[in-house]
Design a protein around this motif. Structure first.
Motif, PDB file in Angstrom:
ATOM      1  N   TRP A 201       0.857  -1.193   0.000  1.00 33.17           N
ATOM      2  CA  TRP A 201       0.000   0.000   0.000  1.00 33.17           C
ATOM      3  C   TRP A 201       0.882   1.228   0.000  1.00 33.17           C
ATOM      4  O   TRP A 201       1.933   1.263   0.647  1.00 33.17           O
ATOM      5  N   ASN A 202       0.458   2.252  -0.734  1.00 30.98           N
ATOM      6  CA  ASN A 202       1.124   3.548  -0.673  1.00 30.98           C
ATOM      7  C   ASN A 202       0.068   4.634  -0.781  1.00 30.98           C
ATOM      8  O   ASN A 202      -0.939   4.466  -1.491  1.00 30.98           O
ATOM      9  N   ARG A 203       0.304   5.727  -0.066  1.00 31.16           N
ATOM     10  CA  ARG A 203      -0.688   6.816  -0.082  1.00 31.16           C
ATOM     11  C   ARG A 203      -0.960   7.284  -1.506  1.00 31.16           C
ATOM     12  O   ARG A 203      -2.102   7.498  -1.905  1.00 31.16           O
ATOM     13  N   ASP A 204       0.099   7.433  -2.308  1.00 30.10           N
ATOM     14  CA  ASP A 204      -0.041   7.750  -3.725  1.00 30.10           C
ATOM     15  C   ASP A 204       0.115   6.457  -4.514  1.00 30.10           C
ATOM     16  O   ASP A 204       1.229   5.989  -4.751  1.00 30.10           O
ATOM     17  N   ALA A 205      -1.001   5.857  -4.893  1.00 38.36           N
ATOM     18  CA  ALA A 205      -0.975   4.551  -5.558  1.00 38.36           C
ATOM     19  C   ALA A 205      -0.259   4.593  -6.899  1.00 38.36           C
ATOM     20  O   ALA A 205       0.205   3.547  -7.383  1.00 38.36           O
TER      21      ALA A 205
ATOM     22  N   GLU B 185      -2.417  -7.218  -8.659  1.00 33.10           N
ATOM     23  CA  GLU B 185      -3.020  -8.118  -7.683  1.00 33.10           C
ATOM     24  C   GLU B 185      -2.379  -8.017  -6.300  1.00 33.10           C
ATOM     25  O   GLU B 185      -2.882  -8.589  -5.325  1.00 33.10           O
ATOM     26  N   LEU B 186      -1.269  -7.277  -6.188  1.00 36.75           N
ATOM     27  CA  LEU B 186      -0.603  -7.103  -4.895  1.00 36.75           C
ATOM     28  C   LEU B 186      -0.798  -5.693  -4.331  1.00 36.75           C
ATOM     29  O   LEU B 186      -0.245  -5.359  -3.289  1.00 36.75           O
ATOM     30  N   ARG B 187      -1.588  -4.877  -5.001  1.00 33.32           N
ATOM     31  CA  ARG B 187      -1.792  -3.498  -4.549  1.00 33.32           C
ATOM     32  C   ARG B 187      -3.037  -3.404  -3.665  1.00 33.32           C
ATOM     33  O   ARG B 187      -4.148  -3.703  -4.114  1.00 33.32           O
TER      34      ARG B 187
END
Length: 279
Positions: free
Chosen positions: A41-45, A55-57
């Motif tokens: 996960w990242n704040r800015d995808a 599939e891993l996001r």
């Protein structure tokens, strides 16, 4: 790892330099250590595009239970532990890469209780703290009297605002002490720069964030490394002074050796059941 042993699934929260390093390690070397990547996960995808498969996001941290991670690793910002730490611990073990979050009394108590209730472990990575386990043993034995952690970096290696930021800007020509005092007051002022001090506070709960002393220094001479010093005082005249020189690129917040230290900490996270564990 034996063929029948279940791999531990690791979720990475944050995809800055450290998050990217951990994801690469998991994908390249995870299998041999019984680990596999569960999600990122990242704040800015958008930062995940081209490097992390769709599939891993993980799109929303509130959906973390659905991803069946065994351990969740935060390497983003202290606010993540404060806002989502409880739900993480309901789902999995949780390694707090930004332990400055725990300088908030309510957050520390809340996460300790969540770990106890769920039977999951709240892991605190040692990071750039040298001798953390020794400090912890001294504390548990009732022998620890005082602990001071001094961190010195080039002014460009700090991410500071307000008064400390102005002081750091004034350190272009000479060494400047930005702060000296209890670590609890410093953590909210420099949340990205003093995680090593916060780890020391967790290693020494008898002193805690109010008793452990921190000294933060901006030094223009330190263009390619950071320095972390610990001064430990115990009963009967016992004392230890360590000085750790950590190579770092110009302007880097995190020293190079700390990346490998985080990976080593992750390998220790094998489930210690409902407690706080320095790794």
């Amino acid at each position: 790892m034996s063929g029948g042993q279940k791999k531990r699934r690791v979720g990475i929260v944050g995809y800055g330099h450290l998050g990217q390093y951990l994801v690469k390690q998991l994908r390249d070397n995870g299998v041999q250590h019984g680990l596999e990547l569960a999600f990122v996960w990242n704040r800015d995808a958008r930062k995940l595009e081209g490097t992390v498969p769709l599939e891993l996001r993980l799109a929303k941290l509130t959906n973390v239970l659905d991803w069946h991670a065994d351990i969740i690793v935060e390497v983003a910002h202290p606010c993540i532990a404060q806002e989502h730490g409880e739900s993480f611990l309901k789902a999995a073990d949780f390694m707090v890469g930004s332990p400055t979050a725990l300088a908030d009394v309510g957050t520390e108590q809340k996460l300790r209780e969540a770990a106890r209730r769920a039977g999951h472990t709240l892991y605190i990575p040692s990071g750039a703290l040298w001798g953390g386990q020794d400090i912890q043993r001294l504390d548990r034995g009732g022998m620890l009297q005082a602990l001071t952690v001094t961190m010195a970096k080039h002014p460009d290696s700090f991410r500071l605002g307000g008064h400390l930021g102005e002081l750091a800007k004034g350190a272009r020509q000479k060494r400047v002490v930005l702060y000296k005092g209890p670590v609890r007051q410093l953590c909210p002022l420099a949340p990205n720069n003093v995680n090593t001090m916060a780890a020391a506070c967790m290693a020494a709960p008898s002193l805690g964030f109010d008793g452990v002393q921190g000294c933060l220094i901006a030094d223009p001479v330190l263009s390619n490394h950071h320095v972390v010093e610990t001064e430990v005082t115990g009963l009967g005249g016992f004392s230890v002074h360590t000085r750790r020189k950590n190579p770092a690129a110009s302007g880097a917040v995190t020293g190079e050796a700390t990346f490998a230290a985080f990976w080593s900490s992750l390998l220790v996270c094998q489930g210690h059941g409902g407690q706080v564990f320095l790794c």
